[in-house]
Write an enzyme that holds these catalytic residues in place. Structure first.
Site, PDB file in Angstrom:
ATOM      1  N   CYS A 379      -0.826 -11.096  -1.876  1.00  0.00           N
ATOM      2  CA  CYS A 379       0.276 -11.616  -1.073  1.00  0.00           C
ATOM      3  C   CYS A 379      -0.261 -12.580  -0.012  1.00  0.00           C
ATOM      4  O   CYS A 379      -0.703 -13.675  -0.341  1.00  0.00           O
ATOM      5  CB  CYS A 379       1.080 -10.463  -0.474  1.00  0.00           C
ATOM      6  SG  CYS A 379       2.713 -10.960   0.147  1.00  0.00           S
ATOM      7  N   HIS A 515       2.181  -7.787  -5.665  1.00  0.00           N
ATOM      8  CA  HIS A 515       1.482  -6.586  -5.192  1.00  0.00           C
ATOM      9  C   HIS A 515       1.104  -5.689  -6.376  1.00  0.00           C
ATOM     10  O   HIS A 515       1.856  -4.784  -6.731  1.00  0.00           O
ATOM     11  CB  HIS A 515       2.371  -5.802  -4.219  1.00  0.00           C
ATOM     12  CG  HIS A 515       2.551  -6.458  -2.892  1.00  0.00           C
ATOM     13  ND1 HIS A 515       1.754  -6.177  -1.806  1.00  0.00           N
ATOM     14  CD2 HIS A 515       3.429  -7.411  -2.479  1.00  0.00           C
ATOM     15  CE1 HIS A 515       2.129  -6.918  -0.774  1.00  0.00           C
ATOM     16  NE2 HIS A 515       3.149  -7.678  -1.161  1.00  0.00           N
ATOM     17  N   GLU A 517      -0.915  -3.317  -6.520  1.00  0.00           N
ATOM     18  CA  GLU A 517      -1.201  -1.930  -6.128  1.00  0.00           C
ATOM     19  C   GLU A 517      -0.031  -0.996  -6.409  1.00  0.00           C
ATOM     20  O   GLU A 517      -0.218   0.209  -6.607  1.00  0.00           O
ATOM     21  CB  GLU A 517      -1.583  -1.850  -4.643  1.00  0.00           C
ATOM     22  CG  GLU A 517      -0.472  -2.134  -3.640  1.00  0.00           C
ATOM     23  CD  GLU A 517      -0.345  -3.597  -3.247  1.00  0.00           C
ATOM     24  OE1 GLU A 517       0.189  -3.875  -2.159  1.00  0.00           O
ATOM     25  OE2 GLU A 517      -0.767  -4.463  -4.035  1.00  0.00           O
TER      26      GLU A 517
END
Length: 546
Positions: A379, A515, A517
């Site tokens: 990001c 993102h 994750e």
């Protein structure tokens, strides 16, 4: 399909790990072949956690459908296969906003709007709607029993349990059983008082999960059972462990899942926890170690980067490497210099908002590029890598993002004013749009370019990843940066927005606007993080080309 409900509450103190306990139970039930979903009810007045400070609340977890939710939903997705949605998390603020909107519209036909029945009914309706199509719904109520904020939620789940009946609803209460070294014993009184508080609002727990630094002795379990009105076998010890992924096995060994299946009359096969056993084995048997520097500004609360921390651990499992995370405050880099980054095997710059510490992040990206240290930007981490490259390689002196400098000569990153979402609808934003709920959110399709590291890592031409941002690469200045050697390796569904960049002149320098994750799990990992940690291992062993 008839759904059975397990309501999870917490007592004595906060941060006992209700989310982990609930997710561990869900993992075992799923391993028995049941279709399980989870919900988190948050008693705070914010409509969602989207505008809350990460240092107060921890990270904001983004679901596939674009909901900004509590970080516990991240735990849920890491423990079970069910994907969370907007329906799996709601706050008191959301409920009150909906009820007040209906009142203004005249839906209540002039009735006096009260907490009971209007707020409690709205909570019950949301719980039922969010659990459709599942065998079991595990519903966690945030906060601690006795908090004034959680009372409407407690009343709602009490009513719901009465309406559903004992054969379809049960309560699991998580409590603290502290060990007093001076007395040489665990103390059950806080648990007794917590259950007493729960009983005062009409809820009798069916299962007590007791948090302690050790297993609860048999005599103390009998005492808890006697004074809290639960069977002894329903007093479950949840001792401190060195890995949260050991908890499903820990509570299964005490028959937690059998208590649930017996209560609901469910005939299901024994839980197959072989995948979790593999995770535990990989975690206990690393073949090496790497130190990864995480450069951010919310480092005083590691939960602000919870999913990134977990994704790095998962990648360590896949590479049989023990990952040590060294948190580096980006503001310290601004004042003390890049020497703080020396000795790291890789550098990760995660997402963030605001200009505080941004120059430190830019310098971290520069250090990684110039010293050939593996770099992963997420990001804002991608945006600072692009800004650094524009300034120091493409000759665009003073290049910046309009988020931080509206008057920059080279606005290489700017506000996204228009984009096409996953369903093909055109979303529009302006500088005057509200902060809450106005970002580019949720899962979006991304095209990966042939011959790039991104394409090699994912092994696919298209991927879906989750977003949470309102600034993007400026396409007007993009050709100038690409001409200087930076490679755009990922593009949005309409191929107008830059989703990934990489540096072909660097052994491993990859950054993403999305993102990754949020989709990493201990059982499956994530290709981007797995590749990053693998590169860190190669760097630590001196196998990296300088």
């Amino acid at each position: 399909m008839t759904t059975n409900y397990i309501f999870v509450t917490g007592g004595v103190v906060s941060s006992l790990g209700k989310g982990i306990a609930a997710a561990s139970l869900a993992a075992i039930l799923e391993a028995r072949g049941l279709k399980v979903t989870m919900m988190k009810l948050d008693p705070y007045i914010n409509v969602d956690p989207g505008t809350m400070s990460p240092t107060q609340h921890g990270e904001v977890f983004v679901t596939e459908d674009g909901a900004e939710t509590d970080l516990d939903l991240g735990h849920y997705e890491r423990f079970i296969r069910t994907k969370m949605t907007k329906r799996n998390n709601f706050t008191a603020g959301r409920v009150y906003a909906d009820v007040l909107r209906k009142e203004r519209r005249g839906d209540y036909l002039g009735a006096t709007i009260q907490v009971i029945p209007h707020i409690t009914n709205a909570i019950k309706d949301r719980v039922i709607a969010g659990s459709e199509g599942h065998d079991i719904a595990i519903v966690e109520v945030g906060g601690t029993v006795g908090d004034i904020e959680s009372l409407p939620f407690m009343e709602a789940i009490r009513q719901l349990a009465v309406e559903l009946g004992r054969e379809r609803a049960m309560f699991m209460h998580l409590t603290l059983v502290p060990y007093l070294a001076a007395a040489g014993e665990v103390k059950t009184k806080p648990t007794q008082h917590s259950v007493k508080e729960l009983l005062s609002i009409g809820i009798q727990p069916d299962i007590l999960v007791c948090r302690s630094d050790r297993m609860i002795p048999a005599n103390e379990r009998k005492k808890i059972a006697l004074f809290c009105n639960v069977p002894e076998k329903a007093v479950i010890s949840m001792k401190d462990v060195d890995s949260i992924y050991k908890i499903p096995q820990l509570v299964k060994s005490q028959g937690l899942d059998d208590l649930v299946c017996t209560r609901f009359g469910i005939d299901a096969p024994e839980a197959d926890l072989s995948e979790w056993e593999q995770v535990i084995y990989e975690e206990a048997n690393p073949t090496g170690e790497v130190t990864i520097g995480m450069v951010g500004k919310y480092i005083e609360l590691p939960d602000a980067y919870k999913s990134v921390n977990e994704a790095l651990k998962h990648a360590g499992l896949k590479n049989r490497l023990n990952v040590t995370i060294k948190y580096v405050d980006s503001q310290d880099i601004e004042t003390k210099g890049v020497e703080l980054l020396e000795g790291l095997d890789a550098i990760l710059v995660p997402g963030g908002f605001g200009d505080r510490g941004v120059e430190g992040k830019i310098r971290a990206a520069q250090y990684a590029r110039e010293n050939k240290v593996p770099y992963l930007g997420i990001c804002l981490g991608m945006q600072v890598a692009l800004i650094e490259y524009a300034r120091n390689v493409a000759g665009m002196e003073g290049a910046h993002s309009t988020e931080f400098n509206k008057d920059t000569k080279y606005p290489v990153v700017g506000l996204i004013t228009e984009w096409v979402d996953e369903t093909g609808n055109v979303e529009e934003r302006t500088e005057s749009s509200d902060l809450g709920g106005t970002m580019r959110l949720g899962s979006q399709l991304c095209h990966l370019e042939k011959g790039t590291k991104a394409r090699e890592l994912y092994g696919s031409a298209t991927i879906h990843e989750r977003h949470r941002h309102r600034y993007e690469v400026n396409n007007v200045l993009r050709p100038q940066i690409e001409k200087a050697g930076l490679k755009v390796s990922g593009l949005s569904a309409d191929k107008k927005l830059v989703e990934m960049i990489e540096n072909p002149a660097h052994p491993w320098f990859v950054a993403a606007q999305f993102h990754p994750e949020f989709t990493s799990t201990p059982r499956d990992g994530h290709p981007l993080f797995a590749g990053f940690v693998k590169a860190a291992g190669q760097y630590s062993r001196g196998e990296f080309e300088k």
